[in-house]
Motif scaffolding. Structure first.
Motif, PDB file in Angstrom:
ATOM      1  N   LEU A   1       0.840  -1.202  -0.123  1.00  0.00           N
ATOM      2  CA  LEU A   1      -0.012   0.045  -0.032  1.00  0.00           C
ATOM      3  C   LEU A   1       0.808   1.039  -0.148  1.00  0.00           C
ATOM      4  CD1 LEU A   1      -2.845  -0.919   2.431  1.00  0.00           C
ATOM      5  CD2 LEU A   1      -2.926  -0.674  -0.083  1.00  0.00           C
TER       6      LEU A   1
ATOM      7  N   LEU B   1       0.730   3.910  -2.912  1.00  0.00           N
ATOM      8  CA  LEU B   1       0.515   5.628  -2.626  1.00  0.00           C
ATOM      9  C   LEU B   1       1.775   6.334  -3.025  1.00  0.00           C
ATOM     10  CD1 LEU B   1      -1.025   7.775  -1.185  1.00  0.00           C
ATOM     11  CD2 LEU B   1       0.463   7.153   1.058  1.00  0.00           C
ATOM     12  N   SER B   2       3.022   5.768  -3.139  1.00  0.00           N
ATOM     13  CA  SER B   2       4.099   6.709  -3.526  1.00  0.00           C
ATOM     14  C   SER B   2       4.056   6.712  -5.242  1.00  0.00           C
ATOM     15  CB  SER B   2       5.326   6.037  -3.105  1.00  0.00           C
ATOM     16  OG  SER B   2       5.850   4.671  -3.599  1.00  0.00           O
TER      17      SER B   2
ATOM     18  N   ALA C   1       1.099   6.786  -6.962  1.00  0.00           N
ATOM     19  CA  ALA C   1       0.074   7.755  -7.246  1.00  0.00           C
ATOM     20  C   ALA C   1       0.467   9.113  -7.016  1.00  0.00           C
ATOM     21  CB  ALA C   1      -0.999   7.367  -6.165  1.00  0.00           C
ATOM     22  N   LEU C   2       1.470   9.243  -5.797  1.00  0.00           N
ATOM     23  CA  LEU C   2       2.267  10.700  -5.491  1.00  0.00           C
ATOM     24  C   LEU C   2       3.080  11.070  -6.697  1.00  0.00           C
ATOM     25  CD1 LEU C   2       2.400  10.309  -1.927  1.00  0.00           C
ATOM     26  CD2 LEU C   2       0.838  11.735  -3.096  1.00  0.00           C
TER      27      LEU C   2
END
Length: 61
Positions: free
Chosen positions: A13, A17-18, A20-21
């Motif tokens: 996860l 998330l990274s 997506a960032l």
């Protein structure tokens, strides 16, 4: 499926998330943030692989 290793779920996860960032930083055209999130991605994935190797060596996988 009852043997879920939650630490690997958290690592995956964090990597998602990274990623997506990184996409958000690209959309904002912010070069320093792109590199920060790339480094974060490599660190998270490195910890994940390191943890997997350690658990495999200890016979926990």
């Amino acid at each position: 499926m009852s043997n879920i290793k939650w630490i690997f779920v958290l690592y995956s996860l964090g990597a998602i998330l990274s990623m997506a960032l990184i996409g958000i930083a690209i959309a904002l055209r912010n070069i320093p943030l792109i590199f920060v999130f790339l480094v974060l991605l490599f660190v998270i994935m490195g910890f994940g692989f390191k943890t997997k190797k350690k658990m495999r060596d200890e016979g926990l996988l």
